[in-house]
Design an enzyme around this catalytic site. Sequence first.
Site, short mmCIF file in Angstrom:
data_model
loop_
_atom_site.label_atom_id
_atom_site.label_comp_id
_atom_site.label_asym_id
_atom_site.label_seq_id
_atom_site.Cartn_x
_atom_site.Cartn_y
_atom_site.Cartn_z
N TYR A 49 -12.44 8.06 -13.85
CA TYR A 49 -12.56 6.74 -13.24
C TYR A 49 -13.10 5.73 -14.25
CZ TYR A 49 -13.91 3.18 -9.81
OH TYR A 49 -14.04 2.02 -9.10
N ASP A 103 0.86 -1.18 0.00
CA ASP A 103 0.00 0.00 0.00
C ASP A 103 0.89 1.22 0.00
OD1 ASP A 103 -2.22 1.93 0.64
OD2 ASP A 103 -3.29 0.05 0.93
N ASP A 162 3.99 2.61 -4.32
CA ASP A 162 3.27 3.59 -5.12
C ASP A 162 3.07 2.95 -6.48
OD1 ASP A 162 2.40 5.61 -6.78
OD2 ASP A 162 4.08 6.97 -6.37
#
Length: 251
Positions: free
Chosen positions: A156, A38, A64
């Site tokens: 998105y 994460d 990342d």
Amino acid sequence: MPGRLAGKVALITGATGGIGRATAELFAREDARLVLTDVSQTAVDDLAARLRAEGADVLAVRLDVSSPESWSEAVELTRHRFGRLDVLVNIAGVVDWPGVEETTKDGWDRVIAVNQTGTWLGMKTAMPLLRDSGNASVVNTSSVLGLVGSGAAAAYQASKGAVRLLTKTAAVEYATRGVRVNSVHPGVIATPMIQELLDEQGDQQPDIVRTPMRRAGTPAEVAAMMLFLAGDESSFVTGAEFVVDGGLTAH
């Protein structure tokens, strides 16, 4: 009796989010050795410590997903610790709600970098280890908004539609090279990403109203699909899309 993922090493991105955490917990119960990643080192360390206390073999890595260098480090740490990688689950994602005209360039770039580029980088960087496994699985997280339009969330939706077709072309490319690639398409799932919206609108949230089951799904319900695709029960499944949406896209 051994778990369904016994002997397998699985790397999960976005492991401390709603779906990521549920997937990590389920994979641990099914005896996978885990690489949990994460963007927050503290959060992933906390999750890893809890799962280790329950008996899981876990490596925690800050990742990342938009950074090639960060991916290279994560895969090298996986190689050093476990010597193999059998499952890659790309879950890390961000959302931006504006439509076409209101979306900013910065907002667009951030969503594409994490959701789309991050998924591609994960496959690109991890594929040599996955191919060495000879029996590997990649599970990419798209969305019902990668299948149908909503009139909003332009960046998105673009990113999740791209993940859907990136999954299919990778599935064809690696079909005879020991790596299966499939996508999961959650509907309205009660995760921290949309919890504020659900708290405000409850059962009257428009997408819940349009969902035949008339409720939000749970992260655990999505994790169960991740488990099926990660394991050998789905050995003849590749290039497919699996919708976990309570019937939202059925009409």
